[in-house]
Design a protein around this motif. Structure first.
Motif, PDB file in Angstrom:
ATOM      1  N   GLN A   1       0.640  -1.116  -0.078  1.00 13.55           N
ATOM      2  CA  GLN A   1       0.051   0.136   0.009  1.00 13.55           C
ATOM      3  C   GLN A   1       0.846   1.093  -0.053  1.00 13.55           C
ATOM      4  O   GLN A   1       1.155   1.745   1.103  1.00 13.55           O
ATOM      5  N   GLU A   2       1.159   1.783  -1.112  1.00 17.07           N
ATOM      6  CA  GLU A   2       2.037   2.898  -1.266  1.00 17.07           C
ATOM      7  C   GLU A   2       1.531   3.888  -0.588  1.00 17.07           C
ATOM      8  O   GLU A   2       2.441   5.297  -0.511  1.00 17.07           O
TER       9      GLU A   2
ATOM     10  N   LYS B   1      14.038   4.746 -17.192  1.00 16.22           N
ATOM     11  CA  LYS B   1      14.386   5.345 -18.311  1.00 16.22           C
ATOM     12  C   LYS B   1      14.058   6.845 -18.288  1.00 16.22           C
ATOM     13  O   LYS B   1      14.938   7.463 -18.543  1.00 16.22           O
ATOM     14  N   THR B   2      12.967   7.203 -18.114  1.00 10.74           N
ATOM     15  CA  THR B   2      12.589   8.752 -18.193  1.00 10.74           C
ATOM     16  C   THR B   2      12.370   9.435 -16.978  1.00 10.74           C
ATOM     17  O   THR B   2      12.546  10.723 -17.055  1.00 10.74           O
ATOM     18  N   GLY B   3      12.384   8.732 -15.891  1.00 11.52           N
ATOM     19  CA  GLY B   3      12.275   9.518 -14.591  1.00 11.52           C
ATOM     20  C   GLY B   3      10.719  10.061 -14.233  1.00 11.52           C
ATOM     21  O   GLY B   3      10.351  10.812 -13.331  1.00 11.52           O
ATOM     22  N   HIS B   4       9.762   9.306 -15.275  1.00 10.65           N
ATOM     23  CA  HIS B   4       8.217  10.037 -15.134  1.00 10.65           C
ATOM     24  C   HIS B   4       7.551   8.796 -14.432  1.00 10.65           C
ATOM     25  O   HIS B   4       8.115   7.672 -14.305  1.00 10.65           O
ATOM     26  N   SER B   5       6.460   9.244 -13.530  1.00  8.36           N
ATOM     27  CA  SER B   5       5.764   8.124 -12.793  1.00  8.36           C
ATOM     28  C   SER B   5       5.133   6.998 -13.901  1.00  8.36           C
ATOM     29  O   SER B   5       4.645   7.246 -14.906  1.00  8.36           O
ATOM     30  N   PHE B   6       5.274   5.763 -13.392  1.00  7.01           N
ATOM     31  CA  PHE B   6       4.650   4.596 -14.239  1.00  7.01           C
ATOM     32  C   PHE B   6       3.519   4.250 -13.890  1.00  7.01           C
ATOM     33  O   PHE B   6       2.819   3.244 -14.663  1.00  7.01           O
ATOM     34  N   LYS B   7       2.910   4.743 -12.661  1.00 11.77           N
ATOM     35  CA  LYS B   7       1.439   4.280 -12.431  1.00 11.77           C
ATOM     36  C   LYS B   7       0.671   5.832 -12.516  1.00 11.77           C
ATOM     37  O   LYS B   7      -0.269   5.859 -11.582  1.00 11.77           O
TER      38      LYS B   7
ATOM     39  N   PRO C   1      -2.353  -2.519  -8.873  1.00 11.03           N
ATOM     40  CA  PRO C   1      -1.866  -2.738  -7.321  1.00 11.03           C
ATOM     41  C   PRO C   1      -0.460  -3.569  -7.460  1.00 11.03           C
ATOM     42  O   PRO C   1      -0.171  -4.223  -8.257  1.00 11.03           O
ATOM     43  N   SER C   2       0.201  -3.146  -6.478  1.00 11.86           N
ATOM     44  CA  SER C   2       1.417  -3.770  -6.274  1.00 11.86           C
ATOM     45  C   SER C   2       1.342  -4.880  -4.989  1.00 11.86           C
ATOM     46  O   SER C   2       0.641  -4.731  -4.177  1.00 11.86           O
ATOM     47  N   TRP C   3       2.396  -5.678  -5.200  1.00 14.84           N
ATOM     48  CA  TRP C   3       2.469  -6.898  -3.925  1.00 14.84           C
ATOM     49  C   TRP C   3       3.894  -6.932  -3.479  1.00 14.84           C
ATOM     50  O   TRP C   3       4.875  -6.634  -4.082  1.00 14.84           O
ATOM     51  N   LEU C   4       3.907  -7.033  -2.169  1.00 15.77           N
ATOM     52  CA  LEU C   4       5.285  -7.191  -1.400  1.00 15.77           C
ATOM     53  C   LEU C   4       5.430  -8.525  -1.095  1.00 15.77           C
ATOM     54  O   LEU C   4       4.723  -9.240  -0.521  1.00 15.77           O
TER      55      LEU C   4
ATOM     56  N   VAL D   1      -9.722  -7.607  -8.594  1.00 18.86           N
ATOM     57  CA  VAL D   1      -8.525  -8.112  -9.046  1.00 18.86           C
ATOM     58  C   VAL D   1      -8.506  -9.548  -8.453  1.00 18.86           C
ATOM     59  O   VAL D   1      -8.474  -9.931  -7.334  1.00 18.86           O
ATOM     60  N   ASP D   2      -8.267 -10.531  -9.266  1.00 18.71           N
ATOM     61  CA  ASP D   2      -8.070 -11.948  -8.858  1.00 18.71           C
ATOM     62  C   ASP D   2      -6.659 -11.912  -8.153  1.00 18.71           C
ATOM     63  O   ASP D   2      -5.742 -12.132  -8.688  1.00 18.71           O
TER      64      ASP D   2
END
Length: 479
Positions: free
Chosen positions: A197-198, A210-216, A229-232, A270-271
Motif C-alpha cells: 500500500q504505497e 528510463k524517463t524519470g516519470h511516474s509509471f503508475k 496494484p503492487s504486492w510485497l 483483481v483476482d
C-alpha cells in the motif's frame, strides 16, 4: 551510524531507490512522526520490526546511478530529497553506484561490527525494457547476490526481525518473472505476500527507470484498465529439505495459505489467488503462478479488426499492398505526410549507386543514398564520444580466436541458466544486459558545443552513435 550499545541495531539495505522518495518516506515514519516513540507505524510493519524504538535502525539507501549529479538529471527532485534524508544521519546513509547483482564487492559500513544485513528491500525493480526473460535472469542474479550479504537465522539476535529480502512488484510481474523459483535458486523461500500500500508512505512516487516519470500515471492505468496494484513479497532462508514444497503447493491451490493476505485497497476487482506450481525436476525449487486479473467486460469483448490479406492497390500511386494494414500505413506515410517527398513513385528506378568502394547498393532517391552512406560507411571512434560505457563493445570487438573454433559455443550461466557465449567476453556481455537502461548523461559532443543549440541526451549508446554521425557530417559540410 546509530549507537550500537545495548540492543542490537537492525541493518537495512535499500536497493534501486530511484528518486529516493520511498527511503525519505520510510525515514520520516521511523524518526519524524508521532508513531516513532509510541506505536508501530507502516514503516515498522514494512520492515517487520519487533521494537518501536527507531534509534535501533540503520538504513543504507542506494541508487544504481554512479553520482548524485547523474541521478538529478533524471530525477530533479532528488536535489531536495537527498538533503532531507541526510538530516536523519547517522541512522540513514545514502550511497550511489550500487549494483544489485554484485553486492558482495561493496564494503558497507554496518553497525555492531556486522558484515551482513538483517533486511534487504528493492521496490519495483525494472531494467527499463519490457523483457520478462531478462528480468528472470536479473532476479536470479539479484537473489544470489543478496543472499551473500543476508544474515543467517542462526546468527540473528532474537531481538531482531527474521532476516529477509523484500521485493515489491506490480500485479502479474511475479508470475512473468518467476520470482519464487528464482529465489529458490539462492535457497530462499516465500514467507509472505501482502498488498504493498504505497499510500501509507506519504511522498513516495514510483518513477520509470528510463524517463524519470511516474509509471503508475492516469494514462497507463487507462491503457491497462487497472489501478496497477503492487504486492510485497518477503523471502526468508529456506531451512527445510525441500520436502514440503508439494504441501505448500496444495495449500496455496486450495486458497488456504495463511501468508497470502487479501488486499484492502479500493482497487478494481483483481483476482489475487496465488498458486505454486508442482515441483520442478529440482525438488527444492517451487514456482509461483498468479492468475491474471479479470479484465473489465468492455475490454474482454473488444476485438481487433482482422488484417485481411489480399491485393490492395494504392489509389494514389498504384503500388500494390498485401494487407489492409500495409495499405493504410503506406497512404499515411507516403502520400499524406510525404515523408519521401512529393515526387515519390513505386516504379522509380534505383539509379543511384552508393559511392563507397565495394558497396553495390542502389537507391531511388538521394535521401535514401545519404542515409545509407552515413549509417553504414561512416565510422565513429570510441574516443570521439565521451562518457559512454564501452567495455563490452571493446571486448566483443576484439574477436579473438578461441582454440581455432569457427563457430561460437554456448554454456549455461551458473546462476540463472541463460546461455552465454563461450568467449572471454561472453559473461561480461550477459551481465551487462542485466543492468538498467540508464545513461541520460550520454550527450552528443557536437550538439553540446553549439551556441544556442539544443543539447541532446541519449539512453542508448547505439542511438548516440547514430545521431553523432549526422552531427559530425553537418559540422564538416559547414566548414
Amino acid at each position: 551510524m546509530p549507537s550500537c550499545e545495548s540492543d542490537p541495531t537492525v541493518n537495512v539495505l535499500a536497493l534501486g531507490d530511484g528518486n529516493f522518495s520511498f527511503s525519505l518516506a520510510l525515514a520520516k515514519l521511523l524518526w519524524n512522526s508521532p508513531h516513532s516513540l509510541s506505536a508501530r507505524s507502516p514503516a515498522h510493519d514494512y520492515l517487520s520490526l519487533h521494537s518501536p524504538d527507531p534509534a535501533k535502525v540503520h538504513v543504507i539507501a542506494t541508487s544504481f546511478e554512479p553520482t548524485e549529479h547523474a541521478l538529478a538529471v533524471k530525477y530533479p527532485e532528488v536535489r531536495e530529497i537527498l538533503p532531507a534524508i541526510r538530516k536523519f544521519s547517522p541512522n540513514a546513509t545514502v550511497l550511489h553506484g550500487i549494483n544489485a547483482w554484485e553486492l558482495d564487492k561493496y564494503d558497507f559500513a554496518l553497525c555492531d561490527g556486522e558484515t551482513k544485513f538483517d533486511i534487504i528491500y528493492w521496490n519495483h525493480p525494472h531494467l527499463g525494457t519490457e523483457d520478462f526473460r531478462l528480468h528472470r535472469f536479473l532476479m536470479a542474479h539479484f537473489f544470489r547476490s543478496a543472499a551473500d550479504i543476508l544474515k543467517k537465522p542462526s546468527s540473528a539476535s532474537p531481538l531482531l526481525p527474521v532476516p529477509c529480502i523484500c521485493i515489491s512488484v506490480v500485479h502479474g510481474q511475479a508470475e512473468r518473472w518467476d520470482l519464487v523459483r528464482e529465489a529458490a535458486r539462492a535457497n530462499l523461500r516465500l514467507e509472505s505476500r501482502t498488498p504493498f500500500q504505497e499510500e501509507l508512505f506519504p511522498g513516495y512516487v514510483c518513477k520509470r527507470n528510463k524517463t524519470g516519470h511516474s509509471f503508475k500515471n492516469a494514462a497507463t492505468k487507462r491503457h491497462t484498465k487497472s489501478e496497477m496494484p503492487s504486492w510485497l513479497f518477503r523471502f526468508v532462508w529456506d531451512e527445510s529439505d525441500g520436502s514440503n514444497h508439494g504441501d505448500a503447493a496444495v495449500e496455496a491451490e486450495n486458497g488456504s495459505s495463511h501468508n497470502d493476505v487479501a488486499s484492502p485497497q479500493p482497487n478494481p476487482p483483481v483476482d489475487t489467488a496465488e498458486s505454486i506450481s508442482q515441483p520442478s525436476p529440482s525438488p527444492s525449487v517451487a514456482s509461483l503462478s498468479i492468475k491474471p486479473p479479470q479484465l473489465p467486460q468492455q475490454r474482454r469483448n473488444r476485438t481487433k479488426l482482422p488484417d485481411a490479406k489480399g491485393d490492395f492497390p494504392c489509389e494514389h500511386c498504384g503500388k500494390r499492398l498485401t494487407s489492409v494494414r500495409a495499405h493504410t500505413q503506406h497512404v499515411h506515410t507516403v502520400h499524406k505526410l510525404q515523408l519521401y517527398g512529393p515526387t515519390w513513385r513505386p516504379d522509380a528506378p534505383r539509379s543511384l549507386q552508393c559511392s563507397h568502394p565495394g558497396c553495390a547498393r542502389t537507391f531511388k532517391t538521394e535521401a535514401d543514398k545519404h542515409q545509407h552512406e552515413v549509417n553504414r560507411h561512416s565510422v565513429v571512434e570510441d574516443s570521439e564520444v565521451p562518457d559512454v560505457a564501452r567495455d563490452v563493445a571493446r571486448i566483443v570487438g576484439e574477436e579473438e580466436d578461441a582454440g581455432g573454433e569457427e563457430e561460437y559455443g554456448y554454456v549455461p550461466c551458473g546462476v540463472c541458466g541463460q546461455s552465454v557465449v563461450k568467449r572471454d567476453w561472453g559473461m561480461l556481455l550477459h551481465l551487462e544486459s542485466l543492468k538498467p537502461a540508464v545513461g541520460l548523461e550520454m550527450r552528443c559532443p557536437k550538439c553540446s558545443r553549439e551556441e544556442g543549440g539544443r543539447e541532446r541526451t541519449f539512453c542508448e549508446r547505439r542511438a548516440l552513435f547514430q545521431h553523432y554521425k549526422f552531427c559530425r557530417l553537418r559540422e564538416q559540410l559547414a566548414v
